[in-house]
Design a protein around this motif. Structure first.
Motif, PDB file in Angstrom:
ATOM      1  N   ARG A  63     -93.531 130.680 -41.982  1.00 55.44           N
ATOM      2  CA  ARG A  63     -94.005 130.115 -43.243  1.00 55.44           C
ATOM      3  C   ARG A  63     -94.861 128.875 -43.012  1.00 55.44           C
ATOM      4  NH1 ARG A  63     -95.609 131.680 -47.775  1.00 55.44           N
ATOM      5  NH2 ARG A  63     -94.051 133.323 -47.378  1.00 55.44           N
ATOM      6  N   ARG A  64     -95.951 128.787 -43.730  1.00 52.75           N
ATOM      7  CA  ARG A  64     -96.781 127.579 -43.721  1.00 52.75           C
ATOM      8  C   ARG A  64     -96.310 126.644 -44.830  1.00 52.75           C
ATOM      9  NH1 ARG A  64    -100.231 131.886 -42.517  1.00 52.75           N
ATOM     10  NH2 ARG A  64    -101.389 131.635 -40.569  1.00 52.75           N
ATOM     11  N   TRP A 114     -81.005 133.837 -37.504  1.00 56.28           N
ATOM     12  CA  TRP A 114     -81.911 133.805 -38.644  1.00 56.28           C
ATOM     13  C   TRP A 114     -81.352 134.590 -39.833  1.00 56.28           C
ATOM     14  CZ3 TRP A 114     -85.532 131.142 -40.740  1.00 56.28           C
ATOM     15  CH2 TRP A 114     -86.331 131.695 -41.743  1.00 56.28           C
ATOM     16  N   GLU A 115     -80.745 135.737 -39.591  1.00 59.34           N
ATOM     17  CA  GLU A 115     -80.207 136.546 -40.679  1.00 59.34           C
ATOM     18  C   GLU A 115     -79.124 135.785 -41.429  1.00 59.34           C
ATOM     19  OE1 GLU A 115     -80.506 137.480 -37.558  1.00 59.34           O
ATOM     20  OE2 GLU A 115     -82.150 138.942 -37.686  1.00 59.34           O
ATOM     21  N   GLU A 116     -78.319 135.004 -40.701  1.00 62.28           N
ATOM     22  CA  GLU A 116     -77.284 134.204 -41.353  1.00 62.28           C
ATOM     23  C   GLU A 116     -77.907 133.067 -42.164  1.00 62.28           C
ATOM     24  OE1 GLU A 116     -73.521 131.282 -40.179  1.00 62.28           O
ATOM     25  OE2 GLU A 116     -74.402 132.607 -38.661  1.00 62.28           O
ATOM     26  N   ALA A 117     -78.974 132.480 -41.634  1.00 57.80           N
ATOM     27  CA  ALA A 117     -79.653 131.416 -42.365  1.00 57.80           C
ATOM     28  C   ALA A 117     -80.227 131.929 -43.682  1.00 57.80           C
ATOM     29  CB  ALA A 117     -80.766 130.816 -41.510  1.00 57.80           C
ATOM     30  N   VAL A 118     -80.857 133.102 -43.642  1.00 65.29           N
ATOM     31  CA  VAL A 118     -81.417 133.690 -44.852  1.00 65.29           C
ATOM     32  C   VAL A 118     -80.315 133.978 -45.863  1.00 65.29           C
ATOM     33  CG1 VAL A 118     -82.598 135.722 -45.783  1.00 65.29           C
ATOM     34  CG2 VAL A 118     -83.433 134.643 -43.685  1.00 65.29           C
ATOM     35  N   GLY A 162     -82.735 129.267 -58.398  1.00 64.85           N
ATOM     36  CA  GLY A 162     -84.090 129.486 -58.866  1.00 64.85           C
ATOM     37  C   GLY A 162     -85.204 129.141 -57.906  1.00 64.85           C
ATOM     38  N   VAL A 163     -84.909 128.981 -56.611  1.00 66.14           N
ATOM     39  CA  VAL A 163     -85.984 128.690 -55.667  1.00 66.14           C
ATOM     40  C   VAL A 163     -86.829 129.936 -55.444  1.00 66.14           C
ATOM     41  CG1 VAL A 163     -84.589 126.930 -54.512  1.00 66.14           C
ATOM     42  CG2 VAL A 163     -84.673 129.255 -53.581  1.00 66.14           C
ATOM     43  N   ASP A 164     -88.011 129.734 -54.869  1.00 73.74           N
ATOM     44  CA  ASP A 164     -88.919 130.836 -54.557  1.00 73.74           C
ATOM     45  C   ASP A 164     -88.421 131.532 -53.295  1.00 73.74           C
ATOM     46  OD1 ASP A 164     -90.959 132.565 -54.060  1.00 73.74           O
ATOM     47  OD2 ASP A 164     -92.557 131.073 -54.075  1.00 73.74           O
ATOM     48  N   VAL A 165     -87.814 132.703 -53.444  1.00 72.06           N
ATOM     49  CA  VAL A 165     -87.199 133.384 -52.301  1.00 72.06           C
ATOM     50  C   VAL A 165     -88.245 133.969 -51.365  1.00 72.06           C
ATOM     51  CG1 VAL A 165     -85.082 133.877 -53.575  1.00 72.06           C
ATOM     52  CG2 VAL A 165     -86.940 135.552 -53.599  1.00 72.06           C
ATOM     53  N   LYS A 166     -89.480 134.128 -51.822  1.00 68.56           N
ATOM     54  CA  LYS A 166     -90.511 134.751 -50.984  1.00 68.56           C
ATOM     55  C   LYS A 166     -90.938 133.853 -49.825  1.00 68.56           C
ATOM     56  CE  LYS A 166     -93.488 135.348 -54.304  1.00 68.56           C
ATOM     57  NZ  LYS A 166     -92.688 134.746 -55.403  1.00 68.56           N
ATOM     58  N   VAL A 167     -90.682 132.558 -49.901  1.00 71.00           N
ATOM     59  CA  VAL A 167     -91.185 131.646 -48.869  1.00 71.00           C
ATOM     60  C   VAL A 167     -90.244 131.529 -47.677  1.00 71.00           C
ATOM     61  CG1 VAL A 167     -92.409 130.326 -50.625  1.00 71.00           C
ATOM     62  CG2 VAL A 167     -90.176 129.526 -49.847  1.00 71.00           C
ATOM     63  N   VAL A 168     -89.096 132.167 -47.718  1.00 74.72           N
ATOM     64  CA  VAL A 168     -88.127 132.051 -46.623  1.00 74.72           C
ATOM     65  C   VAL A 168     -88.482 133.066 -45.545  1.00 74.72           C
ATOM     66  CG1 VAL A 168     -85.693 132.046 -45.978  1.00 74.72           C
ATOM     67  CG2 VAL A 168     -86.378 131.246 -48.245  1.00 74.72           C
ATOM     68  N   LEU A 220     -87.996 126.933 -45.362  1.00 71.51           N
ATOM     69  CA  LEU A 220     -88.640 126.192 -46.445  1.00 71.51           C
ATOM     70  C   LEU A 220     -87.952 126.546 -47.755  1.00 71.51           C
ATOM     71  CD1 LEU A 220     -90.941 124.526 -47.776  1.00 71.51           C
ATOM     72  CD2 LEU A 220     -92.300 126.637 -47.768  1.00 71.51           C
ATOM     73  N   ILE A 221     -87.590 125.516 -48.500  1.00 66.97           N
ATOM     74  CA  ILE A 221     -86.997 125.701 -49.825  1.00 66.97           C
ATOM     75  C   ILE A 221     -87.887 124.992 -50.842  1.00 66.97           C
ATOM     76  CG2 ILE A 221     -84.982 125.306 -51.296  1.00 66.97           C
ATOM     77  CD1 ILE A 221     -84.388 127.221 -49.021  1.00 66.97           C
ATOM     78  N   GLU A 222     -88.376 125.748 -51.830  1.00 68.36           N
ATOM     79  CA  GLU A 222     -89.153 125.133 -52.909  1.00 68.36           C
ATOM     80  C   GLU A 222     -88.927 125.907 -54.191  1.00 68.36           C
ATOM     81  OE1 GLU A 222     -93.412 125.580 -53.290  1.00 68.36           O
ATOM     82  OE2 GLU A 222     -93.446 126.915 -51.554  1.00 68.36           O
TER      83      GLU A 222
END
Length: 203
Positions: free
Chosen positions: A185-186, A159-163, A175-181, A114-116
């Motif tokens: 995630r809902r 997954w580690e590469e995706a992050v 500037g995206v919210d890094v906490k949602v990755v 999720l990217i927001e």
């Protein structure tokens, strides 16, 4: 934050205009079905429910095809505003060791991130997604509030590469919210109506 690069993307998006179309005219059931089919395989266990800040989290896990059939036959599940973006089904516990069915450890495949943006005006968020070329985009959702949720497909990489790629290098500096990755995630369920405003599938 690379504000200059982000503004360049926003300006390009404003000039080009939104490239997505069509789904805003779909009813709630069609939007939910389209989102589920875009994100999951028919037999994937999918959590749908509610995770509002002012009330307890609750939901159910069913195969994707069962959710789609229920939505087609009975309409949108009542008071459901969220889904977990990746399929579940593995046994596991929370980070503090409690039994769970919806934690990161329960995710069967890490197919999406999720990217927001956190705090960017909604108009600028829309222009950003209109201006950036992201071939991994699976769905784009207006949350019904202050944000647009983008779900990107990352199921072909660890997954580690995706992050590292999408949180740390590509979108984090913008500037995206890094906490949602996170894998469990809902995100907003398209077609759900919250406080009288529909959560809308843009693409």
């Amino acid at each position: 934050i690379d504000a200059i690069r982000r503004q360049q993307v926003i300006d390009a998006g404003r000039e080009a205009g939104p490239w997505w179309s069509g789904y805003e005219g779909y009813d709630s059931c069609d939007q939910m079905g389209a989102q589920l089919k875009a994100l999951f395989r028919p037999d994937d266990p999918v959590w749908i429910g509610s995770a509002e800040k002012d009330r307890p989290v609750w939901g159910k896990i069913r195969p994707c095809w069962e959710w789609v059939r229920q939505i087609d036959n009975e309409g949108p599940p009542p008071d459901c505003f969220h889904l977990i973006i990746n399929p579940l089904g593995k046994e596991g516990t929370t980070k503090d060791g409690r039994p769970s069915t919806t934690a990161d450890a329960n995710v069967a495949r890490c197919d999406h991130v999720l990217i927001e943006f956190d705090g960017l005006p909604l108009e600028d968020q829309a222009a950003f997604w209109a201006g950036i070329h992201e071939p991994r985009l699976r769905t784009l959702t207006f949350s019904g509030g202050k944000s647009i949720h983008a779900l990107l497909f990352v199921g072909d990489m660890p997954w580690e590469e995706a992050v590292s790629t999408f949180r740390d290098r590509r979108y984090g500096p913008l500037g995206v919210d890094v906490k949602v990755v996170t894998p469990s995630r809902r995100a907003r369920l398209d077609g759900g109506v919250r406080n009288g405003i529909q959560q809308t599938l843009l693409w």
